[in-house]
Motif scaffolding. Structure first.
Motif, PDB file in Angstrom:
ATOM      1  N   LYS A  53       0.906   3.600 -10.313  1.00 33.92           N
ATOM      2  CA  LYS A  53       0.363   4.145  -9.268  1.00 33.92           C
ATOM      3  C   LYS A  53      -0.444   5.506  -9.711  1.00 33.92           C
ATOM      4  CE  LYS A  53       0.741   6.604  -4.962  1.00 33.92           C
ATOM      5  NZ  LYS A  53       0.330   7.978  -5.249  1.00 33.92           N
ATOM      6  N   ASN A  58       2.844   8.823  -0.470  1.00 29.29           N
ATOM      7  CA  ASN A  58       3.975   7.885  -0.896  1.00 29.29           C
ATOM      8  C   ASN A  58       4.724   7.387   0.220  1.00 29.29           C
ATOM      9  OD1 ASN A  58       3.294   8.415  -3.767  1.00 29.29           O
ATOM     10  ND2 ASN A  58       4.642  10.280  -3.750  1.00 29.29           N
ATOM     11  N   ASP A  59       3.853   7.021   1.426  1.00 30.99           N
ATOM     12  CA  ASP A  59       4.291   6.179   2.302  1.00 30.99           C
ATOM     13  C   ASP A  59       3.912   4.862   2.122  1.00 30.99           C
ATOM     14  OD1 ASP A  59       5.437   8.263   4.013  1.00 30.99           O
ATOM     15  OD2 ASP A  59       3.391   8.558   5.077  1.00 30.99           O
ATOM     16  N   THR A  75       0.749  -1.042  -0.058  1.00 32.08           N
ATOM     17  CA  THR A  75      -0.107   0.045  -0.183  1.00 32.08           C
ATOM     18  C   THR A  75       0.858   1.335   0.146  1.00 32.08           C
ATOM     19  OG1 THR A  75      -1.669  -1.154   1.240  1.00 32.08           O
ATOM     20  CG2 THR A  75      -1.832   1.310   1.122  1.00 32.08           C
ATOM     21  N   ASN A  95      -7.704   7.488  -0.472  1.00 35.05           N
ATOM     22  CA  ASN A  95      -6.666   7.584  -1.615  1.00 35.05           C
ATOM     23  C   ASN A  95      -5.380   7.086  -1.793  1.00 35.05           C
ATOM     24  OD1 ASN A  95      -6.978   9.261  -4.127  1.00 35.05           O
ATOM     25  ND2 ASN A  95      -5.840  10.865  -3.209  1.00 35.05           N
ATOM     26  N   SER A  96      -5.346   5.871  -0.909  1.00 30.49           N
ATOM     27  CA  SER A  96      -4.001   5.038  -0.999  1.00 30.49           C
ATOM     28  C   SER A  96      -4.145   4.069  -2.117  1.00 30.49           C
ATOM     29  CB  SER A  96      -4.036   4.524   0.074  1.00 30.49           C
ATOM     30  OG  SER A  96      -3.685   5.319   1.358  1.00 30.49           O
ATOM     31  N   THR A  97      -3.021   3.837  -2.783  1.00 27.13           N
ATOM     32  CA  THR A  97      -3.091   2.937  -3.882  1.00 27.13           C
ATOM     33  C   THR A  97      -2.576   1.427  -3.443  1.00 27.13           C
ATOM     34  OG1 THR A  97      -2.566   4.627  -5.477  1.00 27.13           O
ATOM     35  CG2 THR A  97      -2.079   2.297  -5.925  1.00 27.13           C
ATOM     36  N   SER A 133       0.656   5.260   0.252  1.00 28.00           N
ATOM     37  CA  SER A 133      -0.509   6.336   0.697  1.00 28.00           C
ATOM     38  C   SER A 133      -0.209   7.282  -0.206  1.00 28.00           C
ATOM     39  CB  SER A 133       0.104   6.860   2.151  1.00 28.00           C
ATOM     40  OG  SER A 133       1.196   7.510   1.983  1.00 28.00           O
ATOM     41  N   SER A 134      -1.113   8.545  -0.229  1.00 29.32           N
ATOM     42  CA  SER A 134      -1.309   9.563  -1.085  1.00 29.32           C
ATOM     43  C   SER A 134       0.016  10.321  -0.689  1.00 29.32           C
ATOM     44  CB  SER A 134      -2.346  10.487  -0.594  1.00 29.32           C
ATOM     45  OG  SER A 134      -2.558  10.860   0.528  1.00 29.32           O
TER      46      SER A 134
END
Length: 507
Positions: A89, A39-40, A34, A123-125, A36-37
């Motif tokens: 992403k 980029n974590d 995963t 909004n996490s990928t 996050s928005s």
């Protein structure tokens, strides 16, 4: 309500635990990543097969996921790995990528990752990833690629081209190198075999077709042929084609032939030049042999006369007989001197390695000859027919051209027919790219069936003419041939004679 919520929560945890256990037991390499928005990175799930294969310990699991990735992925592949990941992403599309991993024993393994992608409410990928070890197939692919690179380099270095001919469809494939030999490229669209065949020189086509047909019918172990092929610039290249049938049908009929093309123009031209030089050497040796016979025969005749006359002189005391012997000795001496002069002239012709050649106007030299012979022409009422173009030129030796016109013209006058006025015509034209000169007369003519082989011999005469010495035609023929030309003759008794001189301006 609290009891119901707790029950549902317990049920959800049980389901999650079940699926985790299930994913841990399947043989696939599965993990969930995963981003996050902000980029974590977060590994939401990694099954035991991934942990085991990548040798990830408990300490590493507590590190940041991005640190794990940096540690495990080969340094040369990291940039492309992250570039590919963030592109997926950004575009919210499935992720497919190949990369190398470094294990604890420094062993390098190739992997491919295939992942479905979705974006959650925060909004996490999320990447649902499946890994596959492709080390074996990758090594095979790299070896094949390396082999192809070596093969391509070998082709380029050897300047050989590849062709692949499908006999069922008539289609043929030519490699880039094969086309470049003829200064062609892929845009020239030579895909049908007839397009190749029509480029083959007409004089070489039959031999080429016979060679390939013999191999198709299995009468030869492979196909090999050298022929001239038309290049895009209009020139012909000598091409060596070597091929072999690699596929036949159940009846043994050829289906497919593959082979190579090589440009052998340079070698072929040298071969032709060597054969030409060999012909020249053989011809020169024959001339030298003929010259040796001439020298032996003619000098023996003179020395025999000297010996006979000297014997008579020694055996007689009669002054009148001795004076006659001295007179005959003088005559024989003059004849010997003349013979030596002729032989010297012949030696000069053949011993000159490089003959002086200039661009000469045929008309100019003919007119000079007619001026020199103007009295003979007038006294014998000779009609001159000049059909030589005013600007017709040849590359020839000046002295030899003077000799040529002089000898043929004087002979035409000398051997004119007693019942008609002499007529001599001169015509020039081009034939097969070479200049040809015809000199025709209406004189006595020569019986070629009887005298043809002796016509250009030294001291050969065929008419009872007191002025005939039989040296002019012999010398002229040798002069023409020494310049690379040739001479032909047509003649009929009491009709006349035509001499055809073929000049060779390439030497």
């Amino acid at each position: 309500m609290k009891t119901s919520f707790a029950s549902n929560e317990n049920l959800l945890e049980e389901k999650v635990s079940f699926y985790k256990n299930l994913l841990n037991k399947v043989p696939n390499l599965i993990f969930q990543l995963t981003i996050s928005s902000n980029n974590d990175f977060c590994f939401s799930f990694i099954n035991k097969n991934v942990i085991s294969l990548f040798e990830i310990n408990q300490l590493e699991l507590k590190e940041k996921p991005i640190d794990i990735i940096n540690k495990k992925i080969h340094p040369d592949d990291r940039e492309d790995f992250f570039k590919s990941l963030f592109t997926s992403k950004k575009n919210n599309q499935n992720w497919n990528h190949e990369f190398r991993v470094i294990l604890l024993n420094n062993a390098v393994q190739w992997f491919s990752v295939n992942a479905n992608v979705e974006v959650d409410s925060l909004n996490s990928t999320i990447f649902y990833c499946n890994l596959k070890n492709i080390t074996s197939s990758k090594h095979k692919s790299l070896k094949l690629q390396e082999s192809q690179t070596r093969y391509q380099f070998a082709l380029e270095a050897s300047k050989k081209g590849i062709w692949d001919y499908n006999l069922k469809t008539g289609k043929v494939f030519f490699s880039k190198e094969s086309l470049e030999i003829l200064h062609l490229n892929e845009l020239d669209d030579i895909t049908d075999n007839w397009q190749w065949d029509e480029r083959i020189h007409p004089d070489d086509l039959v031999d080429y077709l016979q060679n390939i047909e013999s191999h198709k019918e299995n009468r030869t172990p492979y196909f090999e042929n050298t022929k001239r092929v038309l290049a895009s610039d209009g020139s012909y290249k000598w091409i060596l084609s070597i091929g072999k049938v690699i596929e036949r049908d159940l009846n043994g009929n050829s289906i497919r032939i593959i082979g190579t093309h090589s440009d052998v123009s340079s070698n072929k031209e040298k071969e032709i030049e060597l054969l030409g030089n060999l012909d020249i050497i053989i011809e020169q040796n024959n001339r030298l042999l003929n010259f040796a016979h001439i020298v032996s025969h003619n000098l023996r005749s003179h020395t025999g006369n000297f010996k006979m006359l000297l014997n008579i002189f020694d055996e007689t005391d009669d002054l009148i007989s001795r004076e006659e012997c001295i007179t005959y000795l003088k005559t024989t001496s003059n004849a010997l001197s003349e013979t030596i002069d002729h032989l010297k002239e012949l030696v000069d012709i053949h011993s000159t390695i490089i003959h002086k050649k200039e661009h000469l106007n045929l008309n100019v030299y003919l007119k000079q000859t007619l001026e020199v012979l103007s009295k003979e022409v007038k006294d014998n009422k000779v009609t001159i027919v000049n059909k030589i173009g005013e600007k017709d030129t040849i590359k020839f030796n000046p002295a030899y051209l003077e000799s040529l016109f002089l000898n043929f013209t004087t002979n035409a006058i000398k051997y004119s027919h007693p019942e008609r006025n002499p007529e001599i015509s001169y015509t020039s034209f081009r034939e097969n790219g070479k200049v040809v000169l015809l000199i025709k007369d209406n004189g006595l003519g020569i019986n070629l069936e009887k005298h043809g082989e002796k016509l250009f011999g030294m001291y050969k005469t065929f008419h009872k003419n007191d002025n005939a010495r039989g040296i002019g035609l012999f010398i002229t023929k040798n002069q023409i041939e020494s310049m690379g030309g040739s001479i032909e003759v047509e003649s009929k008794v009491n009709v006349g004679t035509t001499f055809k001189i073929n000049f060779n301006e390439e030497i």
